[in-house]
Design a protein around this motif. Sequence first.
Motif, PDB file in Angstrom:
ATOM      1  N   LEU A 171       1.032  -1.196  -0.096  1.00  0.00           N
ATOM      2  CA  LEU A 171      -0.055  -0.076  -0.125  1.00  0.00           C
ATOM      3  C   LEU A 171       0.845   1.217  -0.080  1.00  0.00           C
ATOM      4  CD1 LEU A 171      -2.831  -0.860   2.502  1.00  0.00           C
ATOM      5  CD2 LEU A 171      -2.986  -0.851  -0.039  1.00  0.00           C
ATOM      6  N   GLN A 172       2.060   1.100   0.571  1.00  0.00           N
ATOM      7  CA  GLN A 172       3.003   2.328   0.628  1.00  0.00           C
ATOM      8  C   GLN A 172       3.252   2.414  -0.935  1.00  0.00           C
ATOM      9  OE1 GLN A 172       6.579   2.961   3.360  1.00  0.00           O
ATOM     10  NE2 GLN A 172       7.588   1.991   1.495  1.00  0.00           N
ATOM     11  N   ASN A 173       3.662   1.769  -1.586  1.00  0.00           N
ATOM     12  CA  ASN A 173       4.116   1.779  -2.921  1.00  0.00           C
ATOM     13  C   ASN A 173       2.803   2.523  -3.986  1.00  0.00           C
ATOM     14  OD1 ASN A 173       6.783   1.039  -2.581  1.00  0.00           O
ATOM     15  ND2 ASN A 173       6.479  -0.879  -3.490  1.00  0.00           N
ATOM     16  N   ILE A 174       1.595   1.783  -3.617  1.00  0.00           N
ATOM     17  CA  ILE A 174       0.633   2.062  -4.310  1.00  0.00           C
ATOM     18  C   ILE A 174      -0.036   3.695  -4.228  1.00  0.00           C
ATOM     19  CG2 ILE A 174      -1.754   1.590  -5.131  1.00  0.00           C
ATOM     20  CD1 ILE A 174      -0.828  -1.358  -4.883  1.00  0.00           C
ATOM     21  N   GLY A 175       0.370   3.645  -2.674  1.00  0.00           N
ATOM     22  CA  GLY A 175      -0.316   5.094  -2.233  1.00  0.00           C
ATOM     23  C   GLY A 175       0.656   6.289  -2.824  1.00  0.00           C
ATOM     24  N   LEU A 176       2.040   5.914  -2.930  1.00  0.00           N
ATOM     25  CA  LEU A 176       2.839   7.039  -3.602  1.00  0.00           C
ATOM     26  C   LEU A 176       2.736   7.148  -5.049  1.00  0.00           C
ATOM     27  CD1 LEU A 176       5.451   8.720  -3.080  1.00  0.00           C
ATOM     28  CD2 LEU A 176       6.800   6.720  -3.628  1.00  0.00           C
ATOM     29  N   ALA A 177       2.088   5.968  -5.694  1.00  0.00           N
ATOM     30  CA  ALA A 177       1.882   6.263  -6.955  1.00  0.00           C
ATOM     31  C   ALA A 177       0.443   7.267  -7.035  1.00  0.00           C
ATOM     32  CB  ALA A 177       1.626   4.888  -7.689  1.00  0.00           C
ATOM     33  N   ALA A 178      -0.276   6.852  -6.442  1.00  0.00           N
ATOM     34  CA  ALA A 178      -1.577   7.508  -6.434  1.00  0.00           C
ATOM     35  C   ALA A 178      -1.594   8.964  -5.930  1.00  0.00           C
ATOM     36  CB  ALA A 178      -2.559   6.897  -5.382  1.00  0.00           C
ATOM     37  N   MET A 179      -0.476   9.206  -5.079  1.00  0.00           N
ATOM     38  CA  MET A 179      -0.329  10.646  -4.655  1.00  0.00           C
ATOM     39  C   MET A 179       0.022  11.508  -5.934  1.00  0.00           C
ATOM     40  SD  MET A 179       2.531  12.288  -2.101  1.00  0.00           S
ATOM     41  CE  MET A 179       3.568  11.925  -3.372  1.00  0.00           C
ATOM     42  N   THR A 180       1.163  10.918  -6.478  1.00  0.00           N
ATOM     43  CA  THR A 180       1.848  11.414  -7.878  1.00  0.00           C
ATOM     44  C   THR A 180       0.733  11.893  -8.640  1.00  0.00           C
ATOM     45  OG1 THR A 180       4.092  10.325  -7.270  1.00  0.00           O
ATOM     46  CG2 THR A 180       3.744  11.363  -9.310  1.00  0.00           C
ATOM     47  N   LEU A 181      -0.127  10.694  -8.862  1.00  0.00           N
ATOM     48  CA  LEU A 181      -1.193  10.959  -9.901  1.00  0.00           C
ATOM     49  C   LEU A 181      -2.030  12.058  -9.699  1.00  0.00           C
ATOM     50  CD1 LEU A 181      -3.086   9.979 -12.242  1.00  0.00           C
ATOM     51  CD2 LEU A 181      -4.095   8.197 -10.675  1.00  0.00           C
ATOM     52  N   ILE A 204       6.403  14.782 -10.444  1.00  0.00           N
ATOM     53  CA  ILE A 204       7.574  13.596  -9.988  1.00  0.00           C
ATOM     54  C   ILE A 204       8.690  14.333  -9.065  1.00  0.00           C
ATOM     55  CG2 ILE A 204       9.802  12.635 -11.165  1.00  0.00           C
ATOM     56  CD1 ILE A 204       8.049  12.248 -13.756  1.00  0.00           C
ATOM     57  N   VAL A 205       8.898  15.594  -9.089  1.00  0.00           N
ATOM     58  CA  VAL A 205       9.781  15.987  -8.173  1.00  0.00           C
ATOM     59  C   VAL A 205       9.165  16.352  -6.978  1.00  0.00           C
ATOM     60  CG1 VAL A 205      10.997  18.282  -7.293  1.00  0.00           C
ATOM     61  CG2 VAL A 205      11.072  17.521  -9.909  1.00  0.00           C
ATOM     62  N   ILE A 206       7.932  16.483  -6.736  1.00  0.00           N
ATOM     63  CA  ILE A 206       7.304  16.587  -5.275  1.00  0.00           C
ATOM     64  C   ILE A 206       7.155  15.016  -4.640  1.00  0.00           C
ATOM     65  CG2 ILE A 206       4.879  17.166  -4.191  1.00  0.00           C
ATOM     66  CD1 ILE A 206       4.769  19.124  -6.243  1.00  0.00           C
ATOM     67  N   GLY A 207       6.783  14.141  -5.789  1.00  0.00           N
ATOM     68  CA  GLY A 207       6.534  12.833  -5.337  1.00  0.00           C
ATOM     69  C   GLY A 207       8.140  12.268  -4.634  1.00  0.00           C
TER      70      GLY A 207
END
Length: 531
Positions: A171-181, A204-207
């Motif tokens: 969920l950490q990885n997917i959450g990071l992707a969702a945040m970037t999206l 991408i920079v913020i993520g």
Amino acid sequence: MAAASTSKRPEDERLPLGRTFAYGLQHVLTMYGGIIAPPLIIGGAAGLDSTQVALLVSCCLFVGGVATILQTVGVPFFGAQLPLVQGTSFASVATLVAIAQGDGGIQAVFGAVLVAAVIGFAIAPFFARVIRFFPPVVTGVVITMIGMSLTPVAANWSMGGDESAADYGSLQNIGLAAMTLVIVLLLSKVGNAAISRLSVLLAIVIGTLVSWALGIADFSEVGEGHIFELPQPFAFGAPVFEVGAIISMVIVVLVILTETTADILAIGEIAKTRVDSKRIADGLRADMISSIAAPIFNTFTQSAFAQNVGLVAITGVKSRFVVTAGGGILLVLGLLPILGRVVAAIPLPVLGGAGMVLFGTVAASGIRTLSKVQFSSQNLIIVAASIAFGMIPVVAEGFYDNFPTWMGTIFHSGISSAAIMAIVLNIVFNEIKLGNTKGGSVFHAAPPRMVKTEEIRSLREGDHFEAGKLIDAKGEEVPVVTSEQFTVALAEHLKACDQAGVEPELPDGVEKQEVLEAAEGVREPGAAPRT
């Protein structure tokens, strides 16, 4: 030049230097995960150590940068002069892994790539002559399929990219992707055009900063290794030439030529610029000459990157010089391994979140192209069968495992599968008229397209639609109004003509007094008075 350069072409737009390199960096970050993955996979299969794999990555970046500059700037007979980013083709990975695990090792890989690229270079001009077999019904399918087939790549990045890792799919990885999206979407909505166009780069920079604060991004190895290093030709020794490996790579090169042709057509459609057989030939020659140079400098086949086609679509930045700047950045990254290590520290889930939007945008561009197609029974079945056939390797990776190797090589890519099916079906249904059903079929239930006489009575020669607006032959917008607005405007025009002593010109069947009376009740001439 490879194609006549005119100031009217959208791709020839020149932006301020700062914005040019900012947008160019955005292209690099978008494709970085894709360009370093093949050398990592192939190097691992060949049994190379970490230092040798790092050399493969640096060479991959360097050659990709040179190839991108050649493709975008162009010289006579080489380069499509379109915003296309070049890099190591994923279509070759499976075949190169098989070759690398054989007796010849990495040298046999370079030998097969070299010979196959020479053959690809020789047939490129003839391959480009099939442009007539790429009408919108074909290009729309291929562009849609490019986006759809890349979606699993974004999903894999979002999960972490490494299936063997303990946190893969967490969920950490997917959450990071969702945040970037979400950041991409929010920045795209911001009223500032510059921020909107840089939404992917900023996200991408913020993520990455957020992931670093959370301890996910690791920059500890950035300082290790050389700061500057020139690529050495044949650093792994002389290439080895194996007949079986060469035959396999020739098939892969045919697939790469198909995919690059599709990408050239896609970027031409997105940029709203003319793409003819000569331009495709110039682009394919640049592809193949770069692939010939690639094994000399310790890397693999080069082709256009489909994910960057999506970036052009989503940002609206069509300048080829932006991508030239991106090519320059890739070249520098190849010469400065330390900078490459900085970019390599960006977590894949961050790239995955951005990729969701980028790859989806490619598919949406294909759907927009298909909207121009008249969906007769023939075209409907072409689109339906081609997309379904193209999705097979995407949703069922092992579908072709028991087929002959050459067939699996060709059809393992959803892009090439859909392209081949669409081209063949277009020839069968649209080029060969014999046997076509005249009265429609079970696959065609839509009513015939018709336009009422009154809907076109005011149109004039040269009127056309651009971006949803009606434009006249002089390039001026013609307002599209309701019947009531038309009546009021026409009445005001008549009054102005009376004051000027000019005899007005009225539409057929419309009387002056009727218009003036109708305007008082705000009704269309000829309609019953309002009560």
